[in-house]
Design an enzyme around this catalytic site. Structure first.
Site, PDB file in Angstrom:
ATOM      1  CB  THR A 162      -0.436  14.857   7.781  1.00 56.78           C
ATOM      2  OG1 THR A 162      -0.194  13.731   8.636  1.00 56.78           O
ATOM      3  CG2 THR A 162      -1.119  15.934   8.597  1.00 56.78           C
ATOM      4  NE  ARG A 197      -2.170   3.330   2.547  1.00 52.70           N
ATOM      5  CZ  ARG A 197      -1.826   4.481   3.113  1.00 52.70           C
ATOM      6  NH1 ARG A 197      -0.581   4.684   3.504  1.00 52.70           N
ATOM      7  NH2 ARG A 197      -2.713   5.422   3.291  1.00 52.70           N
TER       8      ARG A 197
HETATM    9  C1  SD4 Z   1      -0.555   7.985   4.198  1.00 50.92           C
HETATM   10  N1  SD4 Z   1      -0.971  10.328   4.583  1.00 50.92           N
HETATM   11  O1  SD4 Z   1       0.254   7.083   3.935  1.00 50.92           O
HETATM   12  C2  SD4 Z   1       0.019   9.307   4.444  1.00 50.92           C
HETATM   13  C3  SD4 Z   1       0.937   9.217   5.544  1.00 50.92           C
HETATM   14  C4  SD4 Z   1       0.261   9.289   6.650  1.00 50.92           C
HETATM   15  O2  SD4 Z   1      -0.669  10.928   7.900  1.00 50.92           O
HETATM   16  O3  SD4 Z   1      -0.055   8.295   7.220  1.00 50.92           O
HETATM   17  N2  SD4 Z   1       0.028  10.519   6.921  1.00 50.92           N
HETATM   18  O4  SD4 Z   1      -1.766   7.847   4.244  1.00 50.92           O
END
Ligand code: SD4
Length: 332
Positions: free
Chosen positions: A241, A218
């Site tokens: 994020t 993933r």
């Molecule tokens: C993700 N947004 O892999 C990225 C990294 C993460 O908070 O976990 N960010 O979904």
């Protein structure tokens, strides 16, 4: 782009010199490490790389680099990217043997005609460019994975199962159980950082170990230009994020920058992104997304889907850990 703002609107924060804006309160110590170089006239690009490298090295930050949490099978994989403009960006995903995805992404940007390298090829490229090979699973992360296995959460975990990140104590430990937030069930985070240097140049970077206990293979939004990060000197910069799948559904960072290119203030731009996410019919109470944004003229802002997100703004007055002005679904 600099449309005069309505005088009745709240005043937006604005940077008046070198500036760093980072996701999560653990960005404070990373910003502090990168600040002296930026303050001495260093480049925004060096500063954003340094912030990410600092977090990638810190085993207490359980969402980035060494110290990040592994996939369902207990194997680490890291993603990251760096961007200066639509003409200049680099990215890597599914790195398994090197600790610093943002540094490798910068090497991709500087030494190849490509934007993105993935998996084994990206690790080989890193090695060929002198990056040190190493074990990425920290003892703490291995312990956390064993515990997760023992607790027998579903083996084919979807994005909705895990621990929602909650920024409670500046340690960088966003997935720690404890207090009433341990009921939350989703988890991901990343260091995202935007910078303006004294020459007015902007840069952005982001680095993550992705979603803990993810299905092997993933990849989320973080290393994908326009999703986790976008920088356009004509519009601005944004980094996201949280639940990557939600960001990827709307090209979240590109959308925020496009809004700013059309004249939006950062607060309006992040609100547009979060409104689109909040309007989804399949939102889980455990989903979280946050986004920080910076315009070339120094205006900046931040927003989150739900409470629990903090970020850090650093300028000549110090490093300020802040709550976002915009929380789209407060009380959730
Ligand atoms: C993700 N947004 O892999 C990225 C990294 C993460 O908070 O976990 N960010 O979904």
């Amino acid at each position: 782009m600099n449309t005069p703002s309505d005088p009745h609107k709240p005043v937006e924060p604005v940077a008046r010199g070198p500036f760093l804006l980072s996701t999560w309160s653990f960005g404070e110590r990373a910003n502090a490490a990168a600040w002296p170089g930026l303050a001495r006239g260093g480049s925004a690009l060096d500063a954003v790389e340094e912030v990410c490298v600092f977090c990638e090295d810190d085993p207490d930050i359980d969402s980035v680099g060494f110290g990040g949490l592994p996939d369902r099978d207990g194997r680490m994989s890291l993603d990251g990217c760096v961007m200066l403009s639509p003409e200049k960006s680099g990215s890597v995903c599914a790195i398994r043997r090197h600790r610093h995805p943002v540094t490798i992404a910068r090497l991709v940007m500087d030494h190849t005609p490509h934007v993105m390298l993935a998996g084994e090829g990206a690790d080989e490229f890193a090695q060929a460019h002198g990056q040190q090979q190493e074990e990425l699973l920290s003892p703490g992360a291995a312990e956390a994975w064993k515990k997760w296995k023992q607790d027998r959460l579903p083996a084919d975990q979807s994005r909705d199962q895990g621990v929602r990140p909650f920024d409670r104590d500046s340690t960088g430990n966003l997935f720690a159980a404890g207090d009433d937030e341990s009921r939350w069930n989703n988890n991901h985070d990343t260091i995202g950082v935007l910078s303006l240097d004294e020459h007015g140049l902007m840069a952005g970077a982001c680095s993550t170990s992705g979603m803990p206990w993810k299905v092997p293979g993933r990849v989320g939004d973080s290393p994908i230009i326009g999703h986790g990060l976008y920088v356009d000197p004509q519009g601005g910069a944004a980094v996201a994020t949280g639940t990557g799948e939600l960001v990827m559904a709307i090209c979240g960072s590109f959308l925020a920058v496009e809004e700013m290119r059309r004249g939006a203030m950062p607060r309006e731009a992040v609100t547009e992104v979060l409104e689109r996410i909040a309007a989804r019919s399949d939102l889980e109470p455990t989903h979280q997304v946050a986004i920080i944004a910076l315009r070339p003229d120094g205006h900046w802002g931040a927003g989150a889907l739900r409470p629990g997100f903090r970020f850090v703004a650093s300028d000549a007055t110090g490093h300020h850990v802040l709550q976002p002005e915009v929380v789209q679904l407060p009380g959730t």
